[in-house]
Design an enzyme around this catalytic site. Structure first.
Site, PDB file in Angstrom:
ATOM      1  N   LYS A  71     106.991   9.508 -30.767  1.00  0.00           N
ATOM      2  CA  LYS A  71     107.643  10.945 -30.804  1.00  0.00           C
ATOM      3  C   LYS A  71     107.513  11.014 -32.120  1.00  0.00           C
ATOM      4  O   LYS A  71     107.113  12.779 -32.531  1.00  0.00           O
ATOM      5  CB  LYS A  71     108.219  11.476 -29.723  1.00  0.00           C
ATOM      6  N   ASP A 107     110.771  17.319 -24.139  1.00  0.00           N
ATOM      7  CA  ASP A 107     112.551  17.183 -23.943  1.00  0.00           C
ATOM      8  C   ASP A 107     113.233  17.631 -24.302  1.00  0.00           C
ATOM      9  O   ASP A 107     114.402  17.672 -23.153  1.00  0.00           O
ATOM     10  CB  ASP A 107     112.459  15.959 -25.205  1.00  0.00           C
TER      11      ASP A 107
END
Length: 280
Positions: A71, A107
């Site tokens: 990420k 997220d």
């Protein structure tokens, strides 16, 4: 969409590991429910391959998600990051728009929804956050926006936790814990596992609840059909606990909306997860 055509848009989950992921389950269910022309797959890849894969998929008109451990790397690959990506230094969603690869960190929205489903609004809460990778960055962003009282940040490599605190401007409410023994006698309203512990059979628990004086609730960002071992341990102690499935649904819904420009069919995504659990 049941038939693949030459116009079908391809979306992919990029990471390592990905074989356990339920993202293809929920995203393909959303695709079928809305009738859009797309398909979602999971592709295992290393760090060296991620930039080319991500850029190629996006440039072909598709997009996707990025999972552990890439990420933070993805945040450096996309051309047009959102404010959430810039603030967290992590990107889990990418797509092609206006000739550029755009990136977002859904997220943040997914974590916020999962916390609220478990304990309600966390304003004023004392939080123990385990981990300092991409998932922890999104979680920390949401916690600070929601005005928690304090965050004790622990990572196996203390330097990464210190770097993460600095990335958020060294706010006084974040304390880096360098020695787990220092947690003894402490009380937390919420403990969050943002490490990858629990992905593999035989992984140790991210936290033994005896290491602290009290935990009000536990949220595991790892997920598994039937719940993770850490969640089962929490339940055995009478603690409210949940794994990452609620976060998965909501971050996936936010990603779907970025890619397709329409609301995500949450009911269809939940039903797909329910079916997967019954099969599993």
């Amino acid at each position: 969409m049941d038939t693949l055509t030459a116009k079908t848009r391809v979306f992919a989950l990029l990471g390592d590991p990905v074989a356990h992921s339920l993202s293809p389950t929920i995203q393909n269910a959303a695709i079928r429910a809305t009738g859009v022309d797309g398909v979602y797959v999971a592709l295992r890849c290393g760090a060296a391959d991620l930039p080319c894969l991500l850029r190629g998929i996006a440039a072909a008109g598709g997009g996707g998600n990025v999972t552990v451990p890439h990420k933070e790397l993805a945040a450096r690959v996309v051309d047009a990051p959102t404010a959430a990506v810039v603030r967290t230094g992590a990107c889990n969603t990418f797509w092609w728009e206006d000739g550029r690869i755009r990136g977002d960190n859904t997220d943040v929205a997914g974590f916020r929804a999962a916390v609220r489903a478990l304990v309600g609004a966390p304003a004023g809460a004392r939080v123990l956050l385990l981990g300092a990778g991409g998932a922890a960055r999104g979680a920390l962003h949401a916690l600070l926006e929601d005005d928690v009282a304090s965050v004790a940040l622990y990572n196996r490599t203390p330097g990464r936790a210190t770097d993460l605190r600095a990335a958020f401007g060294d706010p006084g409410c974040i304390r880096v814990v360098t020695d787990r023994a220092a947690l003894r006698g402490e009380r937390f309203d919420l403990a969050v596992n943002a490490t990858s512990l629990g992905l593999h059979p035989g992984d140790p628990l991210p936290l033994d609840f005896d290491e602290v004086d009290r935990v009000g609730a536990a949220l595991d960002l790892v997920y598994a059909v039937g719940g993770t071992r850490w969640v089962h341990e929490a339940h055995a102690r009478g603690l409210p606990a949940a794994d990452g499935l609620e976060m998965l649904i909501h971050q996936g819904a936010a990603a779907f909306e970025r890619w397709w420009g329409r609301p995500a069919p949450l009911d269809a995504m939940r039903e797909a997860l329910s079916m997967s659990s019954r099969i599993g």
